[in-house]
Scaffold this motif. Structure first.
Motif, short mmCIF file in Angstrom:
data_model
loop_
_atom_site.label_atom_id
_atom_site.label_comp_id
_atom_site.label_asym_id
_atom_site.label_seq_id
_atom_site.Cartn_x
_atom_site.Cartn_y
_atom_site.Cartn_z
N PHE A 57 -4.41 -3.79 -18.05
CA PHE A 57 -3.86 -4.80 -17.13
C PHE A 57 -3.94 -4.12 -15.69
CE2 PHE A 57 -2.04 -5.45 -21.17
CZ PHE A 57 -2.60 -6.64 -21.47
N PRO A 58 -5.16 -3.74 -14.93
CA PRO A 58 -5.05 -2.98 -13.81
C PRO A 58 -4.29 -3.76 -12.65
CG PRO A 58 -7.38 -3.56 -14.31
CD PRO A 58 -6.46 -3.83 -15.47
N GLN A 59 -4.54 -5.01 -12.50
CA GLN A 59 -4.11 -6.11 -11.39
C GLN A 59 -2.60 -6.03 -11.61
OE1 GLN A 59 -6.07 -7.63 -8.93
NE2 GLN A 59 -3.98 -7.25 -8.06
N SER A 60 -2.11 -6.29 -12.94
CA SER A 60 -0.47 -6.19 -13.08
C SER A 60 -0.06 -4.95 -12.57
CB SER A 60 -0.30 -6.81 -14.50
OG SER A 60 0.88 -6.48 -14.78
N PHE A 61 -0.67 -4.02 -13.09
CA PHE A 61 0.00 -2.40 -12.98
C PHE A 61 0.00 -2.40 -11.24
CE2 PHE A 61 -0.46 2.05 -11.81
CZ PHE A 61 0.32 2.44 -12.77
N TYR A 62 -1.05 -2.80 -10.59
CA TYR A 62 -0.82 -2.76 -9.11
C TYR A 62 0.09 -3.52 -8.36
CZ TYR A 62 -2.51 -3.21 -4.32
OH TYR A 62 -2.46 -3.20 -2.85
N ASP A 63 0.15 -4.81 -9.04
CA ASP A 63 1.18 -5.86 -8.39
C ASP A 63 2.25 -5.44 -8.67
OD1 ASP A 63 -1.18 -7.08 -7.25
OD2 ASP A 63 -1.03 -8.60 -8.86
N VAL A 64 2.92 -5.09 -9.80
CA VAL A 64 4.19 -4.83 -10.29
C VAL A 64 4.96 -3.62 -10.72
CG1 VAL A 64 4.44 -7.19 -10.74
CG2 VAL A 64 4.02 -5.88 -12.53
N PHE A 65 4.07 -2.51 -10.87
CA PHE A 65 4.64 -1.26 -11.54
C PHE A 65 5.62 -0.64 -10.51
CE2 PHE A 65 4.92 3.33 -11.89
CZ PHE A 65 5.02 3.50 -13.43
N PRO A 66 6.84 -0.33 -11.25
CA PRO A 66 7.26 -0.28 -12.47
C PRO A 66 7.93 -1.28 -13.32
CG PRO A 66 8.76 0.74 -11.30
CD PRO A 66 7.73 0.36 -10.33
N GLY A 67 7.94 -2.45 -12.57
CA GLY A 67 8.77 -3.52 -12.98
C GLY A 67 9.99 -3.86 -12.14
N ILE A 68 10.96 -2.97 -12.72
CA ILE A 68 12.19 -3.09 -11.92
C ILE A 68 12.55 -1.53 -11.73
CG2 ILE A 68 14.68 -3.69 -12.35
CD1 ILE A 68 13.96 -6.13 -14.14
N PRO A 69 12.81 -0.93 -10.81
CA PRO A 69 12.59 -1.57 -9.33
C PRO A 69 11.08 -1.71 -9.20
CG PRO A 69 13.36 0.62 -9.10
CD PRO A 69 13.36 0.25 -10.34
N GLY A 70 10.76 -2.16 -8.00
CA GLY A 70 9.27 -2.08 -7.81
C GLY A 70 9.00 -3.20 -6.73
N PRO A 71 7.68 -3.41 -6.39
CA PRO A 71 6.45 -2.64 -6.79
C PRO A 71 6.50 -1.28 -6.16
CG PRO A 71 5.73 -4.24 -5.33
CD PRO A 71 7.32 -4.31 -5.55
N TRP A 72 5.66 -0.27 -6.87
CA TRP A 72 5.53 1.18 -6.28
C TRP A 72 4.14 1.37 -5.78
CZ3 TRP A 72 8.61 4.46 -9.91
CH2 TRP A 72 10.30 4.10 -9.97
N VAL A 73 3.35 0.68 -6.47
CA VAL A 73 1.72 1.03 -6.36
C VAL A 73 1.27 0.10 -5.24
CG1 VAL A 73 -0.58 1.25 -7.41
CG2 VAL A 73 1.50 1.53 -8.56
N SER A 74 1.50 -1.25 -5.06
CA SER A 74 0.83 -1.99 -4.29
C SER A 74 1.27 -1.94 -2.83
CB SER A 74 1.23 -3.71 -4.60
OG SER A 74 2.47 -3.88 -4.58
N ALA A 99 3.57 18.15 -10.80
CA ALA A 99 3.96 18.55 -9.44
C ALA A 99 2.99 18.10 -8.14
CB ALA A 99 3.68 20.12 -9.26
N LEU A 100 1.73 17.71 -8.64
CA LEU A 100 0.77 17.26 -7.40
C LEU A 100 1.22 15.66 -7.27
CD1 LEU A 100 -2.45 18.71 -8.51
CD2 LEU A 100 -1.13 19.37 -6.52
N HIS A 101 1.54 15.09 -8.37
CA HIS A 101 1.88 13.72 -8.16
C HIS A 101 3.35 13.58 -7.44
CE1 HIS A 101 2.59 9.87 -10.81
NE2 HIS A 101 2.04 9.34 -9.56
N PHE A 102 4.27 14.34 -8.02
CA PHE A 102 5.49 14.57 -7.08
C PHE A 102 5.57 14.91 -5.67
CE2 PHE A 102 9.45 16.82 -5.87
CZ PHE A 102 10.23 15.71 -5.96
N LEU A 103 4.77 15.57 -5.44
CA LEU A 103 4.42 16.32 -4.05
C LEU A 103 3.87 14.97 -3.21
CD1 LEU A 103 4.47 18.66 -1.79
CD2 LEU A 103 2.19 19.08 -2.63
N TYR A 104 2.84 14.38 -3.64
CA TYR A 104 2.14 13.23 -2.94
C TYR A 104 3.26 12.28 -2.49
CZ TYR A 104 -0.14 9.04 -1.45
OH TYR A 104 -0.62 7.87 -0.85
N HIS A 105 3.97 11.69 -3.62
CA HIS A 105 4.81 10.84 -3.53
C HIS A 105 6.19 11.05 -2.54
CE1 HIS A 105 2.97 7.48 -5.64
NE2 HIS A 105 2.59 8.52 -6.77
#
Length: 139
Positions: free
Chosen positions: A26-43, A91-97
């Protein structure tokens, strides 16, 4: 320590399945609302790219599959190998964010940092030698 490593690997597999299935299926849903609560973090981090979101989902599903295999085999070598993979990714994911929090609300920024730190620490736990393994490493 093996029980702690087993639990860390099991939790890593569950997290990877959660993120991987959502992003890949569900890539569009993931983009729009991930992680759900709180969020969104991707869009809030840029325009939708279905290819990229599905690739991320596929990568998480690959880590989930490897983690499930590690849970079945339960060998120190498998735990360490998975620890390397999860720690490098974490580590790389954490550093970016951590370097890109300016577009997020304070609540979302704190939630994201904590969740990524937990994921990273699960990988580090897998790297630690356990019991008899610790004696062999120190010899």
């Amino acid at each position: 320590m093996r029980k702690v490593q087993f639990a860390a690997l099991a939790l890593s597999a569950v997290l990877a399945l959660f993120v991987g299935v959502w992003a890949y299926v569900f890539p569009q849903s993931f983009y729009d609302v991930f992680p759900g609560i709180p969020g969104p973090w991707v869009s809030v981090d840029g325009p939708f790219n279905e290819h990229l979101v599905r690739d991320v989902g596929g990568m998480y599903l690959a880590l989930a599959a490897a983690s499930i295999a590690g849970l079945i085999w339960r060998s120190p070598a498998a735990y360490r190998l998975l620890g390397i993979a999860w720690t490098v990714f974490g580590a790389l994911h954490f550093l970016y964010h951590v370097l890109h929090l300016d577009h997020m609300t304070p609540v979302d920024a704190v939630g994201e940092v904590i969740s990524l730190l937990v994921s990273l620490l699960l990988g580090v736990i897998l790297l630690l030698p356990a019991g008899a393994d610790r004696k062999a490493v120190t010899r």
